[in-house]
Scaffold this active site. Structure first.
Site, PDB file in Angstrom:
ATOM      1  N   ARG A  66       0.822  -1.216   0.000  1.00 14.96           N
ATOM      2  CA  ARG A  66       0.000   0.000   0.000  1.00 14.96           C
ATOM      3  C   ARG A  66       0.853   1.261   0.000  1.00 14.96           C
ATOM      4  NH1 ARG A  66      -3.580  -1.912   5.065  1.00 14.96           N
ATOM      5  NH2 ARG A  66      -1.467  -2.533   5.661  1.00 14.96           N
ATOM      6  N   ARG A 379     -22.004 -35.824 -17.434  1.00 13.12           N
ATOM      7  CA  ARG A 379     -21.800 -36.394 -16.100  1.00 13.12           C
ATOM      8  C   ARG A 379     -21.726 -37.910 -16.201  1.00 13.12           C
ATOM      9  NH1 ARG A 379     -19.872 -36.311 -11.241  1.00 13.12           N
ATOM     10  NH2 ARG A 379     -21.160 -35.687  -9.470  1.00 13.12           N
ATOM     11  N   HIS A 751     -10.106 -27.198  -4.026  1.00 11.37           N
ATOM     12  CA  HIS A 751      -9.191 -27.870  -3.102  1.00 11.37           C
ATOM     13  C   HIS A 751      -8.451 -26.842  -2.261  1.00 11.37           C
ATOM     14  CE1 HIS A 751      -8.976 -31.521  -6.038  1.00 11.37           C
ATOM     15  NE2 HIS A 751     -10.054 -31.544  -5.273  1.00 11.37           N
TER      16      HIS A 751
END
Length: 1092
Positions: A66, A379, A751
């Site tokens: 910053r 699927r 994950h």
């Protein structure tokens, strides 16, 4: 995910509250938070130092560097802070590639100090331990601290001392500051450990004569440790990365995720985008995002998310409707696409989840058509054919274009179709139905010879196990090269009967001689036997309450499969490693804190135990052994030829993607030799390299496949192994997560370990490094199967692999429950019910959800109407039922039912026995006259008998009139219960014909004897008949049927049960002893010869 960034304010709050150090930490809790809604007058009242001190102001939104970006206001008064904020608050700014609005700011006291009092300190976690970095020059210009900072590594389970800090980190620090800094750093490290930080950086930390000042701080904590740290953390808010807004929909899905055993994730990237995804599986969700970005869709990708872990139909519905509500908010000139994708599921019932999605599509069919949304579905997994069928069906019935594909189509092929890069086939080829695999087509049930499970690429050897090598004392034990063999026996921790049955079915089709599961451990029940199937036979497996008994009785077991929850997995795993017979442990649980996982890894290395997981489905060795749900159901086991070994070994992080690899390998090679999913956590128990080296040393493995992932550096060890010649077998490798470098802000994938902390951890960098090292790396996941086939064909051509002849596996009978699920069989139900359904997300009473029952304040009378009469009764009818229950609740201790209950209670019996004793006295003489009274009066009234004729007939027949007469009450001493009910009935019932008839009968009977009144039983009986006949909810036949089947006596039974329970509790509270009836209250009348 585990490691999550927290705001600077939260980090400092933790530090100020819980740090334990002799160093004087200054400016504790002196910070103020500012947003666009801040009331400055109130803020200065709460923080009066704002008016008197010089100040520092900066955004608190996870922005790095910053100071260099000019985003820190220094040495200002309060007016100066306001002016500085005026130019920045709620203004858009660019940080790197991310554009965002500055919303949250932090104001703190300004600390005047020279540059030489600024220092840098950072602690971060790795697999081996925690690294402490220190540099004697902190601040904005600190530069590349990795290259110039002093550092030390504190190994797992070890402590940091002030002596270590002073000697190894503070060599360039002035002597007068060493003691303070050493104490502070040790205190900071202890805080870091106690509060489960994974990263903690302070730059600068300022040390003056007054003490230590923490100026700027960045931190991450392990969010999975919430159940351990909740008391200290409180409710932690995890802000989104700068450049990405926090949306209420994300918070809603996060809340669903927290309440579910499944995994539900949603991150909005571009709500105006035209490409939306709803993907099953943490690994698969990344692959789909990669493919979308590879095909040029990064700017139009609207979201990242995943659902996995077998969510229920309702949970999937809630997830899907959230996605659909977002898709249908804004129109896109080109219309929109929704990709409902996924790998081949291991244990999720695809049909159940798709039914939830179908419900959501039906709810949003209008908006979906209006926004021109096209849906692409791919699927596989348990019952996927039924799932695809219902999805195709809803497309036809709603008119929404839905293109449906199964396992015959490459997993990401639908992305190319959705984005217009590939044609959409009119009639996609369909794989055989689940049932075709499982039901024996021939009449032969003979199991093929066991020799068929020998390796397809080499002759069978007598012993394929490589035991753990013995090591010298003091050195870590070496781990086994071969984890599973045909004789492997395991103990399963947890009552996972479905997973165990799946393992036994796998054993059977692999022609194993015995089941691989020796026993189960479940601490919440006593030792017992559990029934399973072994082929056609039923067998019993022992279940033990504790692990010690199981290990003692099953010394041939060397594998533990732990289905323990995330809270108990650590303790059970550490206990299992105390038994030297165990050399492999699979930990299925997701969400184990990283600090605990690292302690497991350390002990496993010391004991020579191979850990698979955490957060894994497990692994499989065709022809030998499978862990839990790995490989899915038998249809997939057979379709992917996992019942016999091939020549290809793989290692993956993702469980769902490992099943996809099974499918790809079976279609392009002679099949899988062994496959392991190491798990999605940042620190898996075993690494890619551990398994690649095992495969390298296993003669039956001819080629190796690695499915890597963004995050971590483990793949570079494979590069090194190839370069150094340690790995000589062909390695096909692809790292998923290539899309991450294209996003403007950081995205945490499904994950916990799928997040790059530096450039070298990106999937793009790792894929290039592997390619340079000599591994076979495709251009994208789409081409992975082609590369595998090319390498395999070369090995066949040069004679390395000699494909063997296929031998059919034995047939395994299908479970009844699954056959019914697939619609292959039907069987009459043992029970029928029409009043209540508890199977869904919400309890339903006679068609009404329980939430509606409470929302409409139906009360007990309304519930009774639903459950007894299957009707929503009028309000007055519900009130009448409740009044009947109230007036029949009790009538003192002298009546037979209460007397029996009291005697039972005083005999020491329990509540149920005492209540039952009282209820058994209810009959025509006591309390059971409601039905009989209703029947007698109804019959007389309906036949047209006058009241006097009815009374005379009953007298002539020698029968009592039920509901007439009372032992105590009379016409002169009326029963107030009857009077209360009479007033209500006369006021609210539309008609009281039968009651009026009964009251006319009462006039006749009381003229003969004053106590022959219409008693409370009779009154309720006749009034209920009037209610049933005139409330408008029942036909005459239905009303008569309820009287006939005994519904009215139920009112007395239910009401009086309250009183009996009261008497039971009263006797227990008064501690009354055993009751014995007094002699003087018994008239002994014996035969005369007996008394002599």
């Amino acid at each position: 995910m585990s490691a999550k960034a927290i705001s600077e304010q939260t980090g400092k709050e933790f530090l100020y509250k819980y740090i334990c150090t002799s160093a004087a930490v200054q400016n504790r809790f002196r910070y103020a938070s500012v947003t666009a809604e801040t009331d400055w007058d109130r803020l200065t009242q709460e923080h009066p130092w704002l008016l008197t001190e010089r100040l520092v102001v900066k955004p608190d939104q996870l922005i790095k560097r910053r100071g260099k970006l000019g985003l820190v206001g220094i040495n200002l008064d309060l007016q100066g802070v306001k002016e500085w904020l005026q130019a920045r608050l709620m203004r858009e700014t660019t940080v790197g590639k991310a554009k965002g609005v500055l919303k949250n700011f932090l104001i703190e006291p300004f600390v005047p100090h020279p540059q030489d009092e600024e220092f840098y300190v950072c602690i971060y976690a790795t697999r081996e331990g925690d690294h402490v970095l220190f540099h004697h020059e902190g601040g904005v210009e600190v530069g590349d601290v990795d290259s110039k900072a002093e550092r030390l590594m504190v190994a797992v389970d070890e402590k940091l001392s002030e002596v270590q800090v002073t000697e190894q980190l503070l060599t360039n620090v002035p002597d007068d500051k060493k003691e303070v800094l050493a104490s502070f750093i040790v205190g900071l490290f202890n805080l870091y450990e106690d509060l489960y930080f994974t990263y903690l950086e302070i730059n600068p930390i300022v040390v003056t004569k007054d003490g230590v000042y923490v100026l700027d701080m960045a931190a991450k904590i392990d969010a999975t440790a919430d159940y351990i740290c909740k008391a200290k953390w409180g409710d932690v808010e995890f802000p989104p990365p700068f450049g990405r807004e926090a949306y209420p929909e994300e918070a809603y899905i996060a809340d669903l995720d927290a309440k579910s055993g499944a995994s539900l994730k949603l991150t909005l990237l571009n709500p105006r985008g035209r490409i939306w995804t709803m993907v099953a599986g943490g690994g698969a969700s990344v692959v789909y995002s990669d493919t979308i970005c590879d095909l040029g869709g990064v700017d139009e990708l609207a979201n990242y998310g995943e659902y996995s872990g077998a969510p229920s139909e309702q949970q999937t519905y809630d997830y899907a409707k959230t996605i659909l509500s977002l898709i249908t908010r804004e129109k896109h000139p080109q219309g929109k696409v929704l990709i409902i994708g996924g790998s081949i599921a291991n244990f999720t019932n695809v049909a159940a989840t798709f039914k939830g999605i179908v419900r959501a599509i039906k709810d949003y069919q209008g908006p979906l058509k209006e926004h021109e949304v096209t849906i692409f579905v791919r699927r596989g997994g348990p019952n996927y054919q039924e799932g695809l069928r219902v999805m195709g069906e809803v497309g036809k019935t709603t008119g929404i274009p839905i293109h449906v594909f199964g396992t015959e189509t490459h997993m990401t092929a639908i992305v190319g179709m959705a984005l217009g890069h590939k044609p959409i086939p009119n009639q996609p080829p369909m794989d055989a139905h689940t049932a075709n695999f499982l039901l024996n087509a021939s009449n032969s049930a003979v199991t093929p010879a066991a020799s068929r499970t020998a390796s397809f690429s080499e002759p069978r050897t007598s012993n394929d196990v490589t035991p753990a090598k013995k090591c010298k004392a003091g050195l870590p034990a070496a781990k086994a090269t071969t984890l599973f063999r045909k004789q492997t026996k395991t103990i399963v921790w947890g009552m996972q009967t479905r997973a165990v049955q799946g393992m036994l079915d796998f054993d059977y089709v692999c022609s194993r001689d015995e089941p691989s599961v020796a026993a189960m451990v479940y601490p919440f029940t006593g030792d017992h036997k559990q029934k399973f199937y072994w082929g056609h036979k039923e067998i019993l497996l022992p279940v033990y309450k504790n692990m010690a008994d199981a290990m003692k009785k099953h010394t041939d077991v060397d594998v533990l499969i732990s289905f323990a929850s995330l809270r108990s997995a650590f303790d059970s795993t550490m206990e299992a490693m105390q038994y030297s017979q165990i050399h492999t442990i699979a930990i299925i649980a997701e969400g184990i804190p990283e600090a605990q996982t690292r302690r497991i890894i350390k002990m496993a290395d010391e004991k020579g135990v191979t850990i698979i997981g955490p957060a894994t489905v497990g692994g499989i060795k065709p022809g030998c052994f499978k862990i839990g749900n790995t490989g899915g159901m038998l249809d997939n086991i057979l379709a992917s030829k996992l019942y016999r070994p091939g020549s290809v070994a793989y290692v993956s992080r993702s469980g769902g993607m490992s099943n996809e690899l099974n499918n790809i390998i079976s279609r392009t090679t002679d099949g899988v030799y062994e496959g392991v999913a190491i798990g999605g956590d940042r620190y898996p128990g075993s690494t890619f390299m551990d398994h690649v080296l095992r495969y390298q040393d296993t003669p039956g493995v001819k080629m190796i496949i690695v499915l890597g992932e963004i995050g971590g550096t483990e793949e570079y060890k494979i590069c090194q192994g190839i370069r150094e010649g340690r790995i000589t077998k062909p390695v096909v490798c692809w790292c998923i997560g290539t899309c991450a470098t294209m996003f403007a802000s950081e995205v945490q994938f499904g994950h916990a370990g799928a997040c790059a902390n530096q450039a070298s951890e990106t999937a793009v960098a790792k894929n290039q490094a592997l390619r340079d090292a000599g591994a076979y790396v495709p251009k994208s996941f789409d081409e992975l199967g082609d590369v595998i086939k090319t390498v395999y064909d070369e090995l066949v051509a040069n004679g390395t692999i000699i494909p063997a002849q296929e031998v059919p596996p034995p047939t395994v009978p299908m479970d009844y429950s699954w056959a019914r699920e697939l619609g292959l069989i039907r069987k009459p139900a043992s029970f029928m019910t029409s009043i209540c359904d508890e199977r869904g997300q919400e309890l339903i009473y006679a068609g009404m959800p329980i939430t509606e029952v409470f929302k409409e304040e139906m009360g007990l009378g309304g519930v009774l109407g639903l459950l007894w009469f299957q009707r929503r009764l009028p309000r007055y009818a519900c009130q009448f039922i409740e009044m009947c229950l109230m007036v029949t609740a009790d009538h003192g201790p002298a009546v037979s039912g209460a007397h029996n209950t009291i005697v039972c209670a005083r005999a020491g019996k329990d509540l149920i026995s005492s209540l039952t004793s009282g209820l058994l006295t209810i009959g025509d003489r006591f309390g059971g006259a409601l039905d009989a009274a209703a029947k007698q009066f109804s019959k007389a009234f309906d036949s047209g008998m006058l009241p006097m004729e009815f009374v005379n007939k009953m007298k002539k027949d020698g029968k009592l009139i039920m509901g007439i007469g009372h032992r105590v009450k009379s016409i002169n001493n009326p029963d107030m219960r009857v009077q209360i009910l009479k007033d209500f009935v006369k006021q609210h019932f539309p008609s009281t014909q039968l009651l009026d008839y009964a009251l006319d009968v009462e006039k006749i009977t009381t003229s003969k004897k004053p106590n022959l009144i219409l008693n409370v039983d009779g009154f309720i009986g006749v009034s209920f008949v009037d209610l049933l006949r005139t409330c408008g909810g029942f036909t005459r036949d239905e009303a008569d049927e309820f009287v006939e089947i005994g519904a009215l006596n139920g009112i007395f039974v239910l009401g009086r049960s309250m009183g009996f329970i009261g008497h039971y509790l009263d006797q227990k509270r008064l501690k009354q002893g055993l009751y014995r009836h007094p002699w003087d209250d018994i008239s002994y009348v014996l035969p005369e010869h007996m008394s002599m």
